[in-house]
Scaffold this motif. Structure first.
Motif, PDB file in Angstrom:
ATOM      1  N   ILE A 239      -0.564   1.133  -3.329  1.00  0.00           N
ATOM      2  CA  ILE A 239      -0.542   2.013  -2.145  1.00  0.00           C
ATOM      3  C   ILE A 239      -1.755   1.730  -1.257  1.00  0.00           C
ATOM      4  N   TYR A 240      -2.902   1.531  -1.918  1.00  0.00           N
ATOM      5  CA  TYR A 240      -4.117   1.256  -1.152  1.00  0.00           C
ATOM      6  C   TYR A 240      -3.934   0.019  -0.276  1.00  0.00           C
ATOM      7  N   ASN A 241      -3.327  -1.021  -0.839  1.00  0.00           N
ATOM      8  CA  ASN A 241      -3.139  -2.263  -0.080  1.00  0.00           C
ATOM      9  C   ASN A 241      -2.160  -2.105   1.079  1.00  0.00           C
ATOM     10  N   VAL A 242      -1.140  -1.274   0.907  1.00  0.00           N
ATOM     11  CA  VAL A 242      -0.210  -0.986   2.019  1.00  0.00           C
ATOM     12  C   VAL A 242      -1.019  -0.459   3.206  1.00  0.00           C
ATOM     13  N   LEU A 271       3.546  -0.839   8.476  1.00  0.00           N
ATOM     14  CA  LEU A 271       3.542   0.046   7.299  1.00  0.00           C
ATOM     15  C   LEU A 271       4.887  -0.045   6.580  1.00  0.00           C
ATOM     16  N   TYR A 272       5.947  -0.074   7.365  1.00  0.00           N
ATOM     17  CA  TYR A 272       7.289  -0.180   6.774  1.00  0.00           C
ATOM     18  C   TYR A 272       7.405  -1.471   5.953  1.00  0.00           C
ATOM     19  N   GLU A 273       6.990  -2.597   6.561  1.00  0.00           N
ATOM     20  CA  GLU A 273       7.092  -3.894   5.880  1.00  0.00           C
ATOM     21  C   GLU A 273       6.320  -3.880   4.560  1.00  0.00           C
ATOM     22  N   GLU A 274       5.111  -3.299   4.603  1.00  0.00           N
ATOM     23  CA  GLU A 274       4.279  -3.261   3.391  1.00  0.00           C
ATOM     24  C   GLU A 274       4.891  -2.340   2.337  1.00  0.00           C
ATOM     25  N   CYS A 275       5.488  -1.239   2.775  1.00  0.00           N
ATOM     26  CA  CYS A 275       6.137  -0.321   1.822  1.00  0.00           C
ATOM     27  C   CYS A 275       7.377  -0.964   1.204  1.00  0.00           C
ATOM     28  N   LEU A 276       8.035  -1.819   1.979  1.00  0.00           N
ATOM     29  CA  LEU A 276       9.231  -2.515   1.479  1.00  0.00           C
ATOM     30  C   LEU A 276       8.851  -3.480   0.351  1.00  0.00           C
ATOM     31  N   LYS A 277       7.677  -4.114   0.499  1.00  0.00           N
ATOM     32  CA  LYS A 277       7.216  -5.059  -0.530  1.00  0.00           C
ATOM     33  C   LYS A 277       7.065  -4.386  -1.895  1.00  0.00           C
ATOM     34  N   ILE A 278       6.685  -3.108  -1.896  1.00  0.00           N
ATOM     35  CA  ILE A 278       6.541  -2.408  -3.196  1.00  0.00           C
ATOM     36  C   ILE A 278       7.780  -1.552  -3.483  1.00  0.00           C
ATOM     37  N   ARG A 279       8.819  -1.738  -2.679  1.00  0.00           N
ATOM     38  CA  ARG A 279      10.126  -1.087  -2.841  1.00  0.00           C
ATOM     39  C   ARG A 279      10.074   0.441  -2.707  1.00  0.00           C
ATOM     40  N   LEU A 280       9.052   0.932  -2.029  1.00  0.00           N
ATOM     41  CA  LEU A 280       8.973   2.381  -1.803  1.00  0.00           C
ATOM     42  C   LEU A 280      10.031   2.834  -0.793  1.00  0.00           C
ATOM     43  N   VAL A 281      10.373   1.930   0.121  1.00  0.00           N
ATOM     44  CA  VAL A 281      11.425   2.242   1.104  1.00  0.00           C
ATOM     45  C   VAL A 281      12.590   1.276   0.888  1.00  0.00           C
ATOM     46  N   PRO A 329      -4.607   4.951   9.742  1.00  0.00           N
ATOM     47  CA  PRO A 329      -3.293   5.042   9.104  1.00  0.00           C
ATOM     48  C   PRO A 329      -3.413   5.594   7.688  1.00  0.00           C
ATOM     49  N   GLY A 330      -2.326   6.143   7.183  1.00  0.00           N
ATOM     50  CA  GLY A 330      -2.317   6.668   5.819  1.00  0.00           C
ATOM     51  C   GLY A 330      -0.906   6.736   5.282  1.00  0.00           C
ATOM     52  N   ILE A 331      -0.820   6.879   3.967  1.00  0.00           N
ATOM     53  CA  ILE A 331       0.471   7.097   3.295  1.00  0.00           C
ATOM     54  C   ILE A 331       0.286   8.308   2.390  1.00  0.00           C
ATOM     55  N   TYR A 332       1.216   9.236   2.452  1.00  0.00           N
ATOM     56  CA  TYR A 332       1.083  10.477   1.671  1.00  0.00           C
ATOM     57  C   TYR A 332       2.378  10.770   0.934  1.00  0.00           C
ATOM     58  N   GLN A 350       7.096   7.295  -9.111  1.00  0.00           N
ATOM     59  CA  GLN A 350       6.031   6.548  -9.796  1.00  0.00           C
ATOM     60  C   GLN A 350       4.676   6.729  -9.112  1.00  0.00           C
ATOM     61  N   TYR A 351       4.713   6.786  -7.778  1.00  0.00           N
ATOM     62  CA  TYR A 351       3.470   6.805  -6.991  1.00  0.00           C
ATOM     63  C   TYR A 351       2.985   8.215  -6.637  1.00  0.00           C
ATOM     64  N   GLU A 352       3.882   9.179  -6.815  1.00  0.00           N
ATOM     65  CA  GLU A 352       3.632  10.546  -6.343  1.00  0.00           C
ATOM     66  C   GLU A 352       2.263  11.115  -6.745  1.00  0.00           C
ATOM     67  N   HIS A 353       1.849  10.815  -7.995  1.00  0.00           N
ATOM     68  CA  HIS A 353       0.597  11.399  -8.528  1.00  0.00           C
ATOM     69  C   HIS A 353      -0.644  10.965  -7.730  1.00  0.00           C
ATOM     70  N   ILE A 354      -0.520   9.852  -6.961  1.00  0.00           N
ATOM     71  CA  ILE A 354      -1.673   9.344  -6.194  1.00  0.00           C
ATOM     72  C   ILE A 354      -2.009  10.298  -5.046  1.00  0.00           C
ATOM     73  N   GLY A 355      -1.023  11.015  -4.585  1.00  0.00           N
ATOM     74  CA  GLY A 355      -1.233  12.043  -3.553  1.00  0.00           C
ATOM     75  C   GLY A 355      -1.258  11.492  -2.142  1.00  0.00           C
ATOM     76  N   GLY A 356      -2.130  10.530  -1.908  1.00  0.00           N
ATOM     77  CA  GLY A 356      -2.197   9.958  -0.563  1.00  0.00           C
ATOM     78  C   GLY A 356      -3.398   9.047  -0.415  1.00  0.00           C
ATOM     79  N   VAL A 357      -3.306   8.148   0.545  1.00  0.00           N
ATOM     80  CA  VAL A 357      -4.401   7.219   0.859  1.00  0.00           C
ATOM     81  C   VAL A 357      -4.564   7.198   2.372  1.00  0.00           C
TER      82      VAL A 357
END
Ligand SMILES: [Mn+2]
Length: 389
Positions: A239-242, A271-281, A329-332, A350-357
């Motif tokens: 998430i941090y790298n996104v 942000l979308y492209e980076e989230c796609l790489k980790i399959r979040l979207v 920018p951030g992801i939450y 899987q990522y939910e516990h991170i809360g946000g970056v």
């Protein structure tokens, strides 16, 4: 031309928080004394200050400062009212309505117009001395964040983290903050304006810091995230790298003449492209859907002006040289936001516990690009090294 300016109300008896001077007043006068009215008529200045509002230990300082700022005559409120009346047309600031004697002035039914909006627009472009103050504020904020990284440990409370920041800036004689400090961790990172509580920072969580001090009334605004246990986990890194890649990409777009809404659009696609790489979207064709799913993940603006106010001068339109901007920018993982049809819900879980970056720098727009005023690393290695001391 008559101008009536008010520095802002401050209850000297309660004196709860440090006095915050009205930004437009300070911009025009370089004076930060509370409870004063200044009437400018041609080249002449008249100053009114309710004397009982001044503590005896401050009165000498205030009188000297007033003399220094305006070389003005001290007058009573009735003199101010009379002078306003005789001039007819008066320019003023929005905050005049908060003056304890406003009803007396209003009662005159003068042709009064506010110059606050014009001033706010003017304040978008920072003079060199304003830039230097913001630069200093950013340097002290960066130092404060480093101080937290070096001294934080699991089980320390969020309030203690804030305390480390205050301790660090106080070494430079600073106590004014740009905004309520944000020192959250884990699931609390999802709340954008979280106020630190007496909660111990859980081992293994990611801490989100969004902090800024003021230097001579000018703000700074920097966000960094770090793992309280010293090492980013694999999931935290993802998430941090996104966010890091998107923030760095955003900075490459910072140039005079660029439209802020276009920049924002491009960064959201990144942000979308980076989230796609980790399959979040999910893989989407439609640009509108891509933007809408990113909006679920980042429910705030990409940035804002920074100056006498932390969210200075209203929305950014087109970038111009000598503007000072926070890019954040951030992801939450906000409760309830996982319902979007374009999100991969099992990956979200899987990522939910991170809360946000969130990663945020304060920058100055230069001739050809920008200058970063944040003096603290945002690289994973660099942050881990700082924690190790
Ligand atoms: Mn900000």
């Amino acid at each position: 031309m008559t101008t009536l300016l008010y520095s802002g109300y401050y209850d000297m008896d309660k004196a709860k928080e440090p006095f915050e001077v009205d930004p437009n007043f300070f911009y025009l006068t370089s004076c930060d004394i509370p409870n004063i009215l200044i009437l400018k008529k041609g080249r002449k200045h008249y100053v009114h200050m309710k004397v009982p509002d001044i503590q005896w230990y401050d009165s000498e300082y205030f009188m000297k400062a007033l003399k220094h700022c305006f070389n003005a005559d001290m007058v009573g409120i009735d003199d101010i009212v009379r002078l306003c009346k005789s001039s007819g047309i008066t320019k003023t600031l929005d905050n005049i309505k908060t003056h304890p004697n406003w009803s007396k002035i209003r009662g005159l039914s003068l042709d009064m117009s506010s110059i606050s909006n014009n001033l706010m627009k003017k304040r978008e472009i920072k003079f060199i001395d304003e830039q230097l103050r913001i630069e200093k504020a950013c340097r002290y904020t960066s130092e404060g964040i480093k101080h937290i990284l070096r001294n934080a440990y699991p089980k320390m409370s969020q309030i203690e983290l804030t305390g480390l920041f205050k301790q660090s800036i106080s070494k430079h004689g600073i106590q004014e903050l740009s905004f309520n400090p944000i020192t959250s961790h884990g699931k609390y990172n999802q709340y954008l304006h979280y106020i630190a509580k007496d909660r111990p920072v859980t081992r293994g969580t990611l801490v989100l810091l969004d902090l800024g001090c003021k230097y001579k009334h000018y703000c700074s605004d920097i966000s960094r995230c770090f793992p309280i246990s010293g090492k980013f986990t694999k999931l935290q890194k993802d998430i941090y790298n996104v966010v890091l890649k998107s923030q760095k990409y955003a900075l490459t777009l910072m140039k005079p003449g660029k439209s802020w809404s276009e920049i924002t659009h491009k960064v959201k696609l990144k942000l979308y492209e980076e989230c796609l790489k980790i399959r979040l979207v999910l893989a989407l064709d439609n640009e509108k859907d891509k933007i809408s799913v990113v909006q679920q993940l980042m429910p705030h603006n990409l940035g804002h002006h920074v100056g006498l106010d932390n969210h200075d001068c209203g929305p950014i339109l087109t970038l111009k040289k000598d503007m000072v901007i926070a890019v954040e920018p951030g992801i939450y993982f906000q409760i309830g936001k996982d319902k979007s049809p374009h999100l991969n819900t099992s990956v979200w879980k899987q990522y939910e516990h991170i809360g946000g970056v969130r990663i945020e720098d304060t920058i100055i727009i230069t001739d050809r690009g920008y200058k970063n005023l944040s003096k603290i690393t945002k690289e994973i290695d660099g942050i881990e090294k700082l924690i190790k001391k």
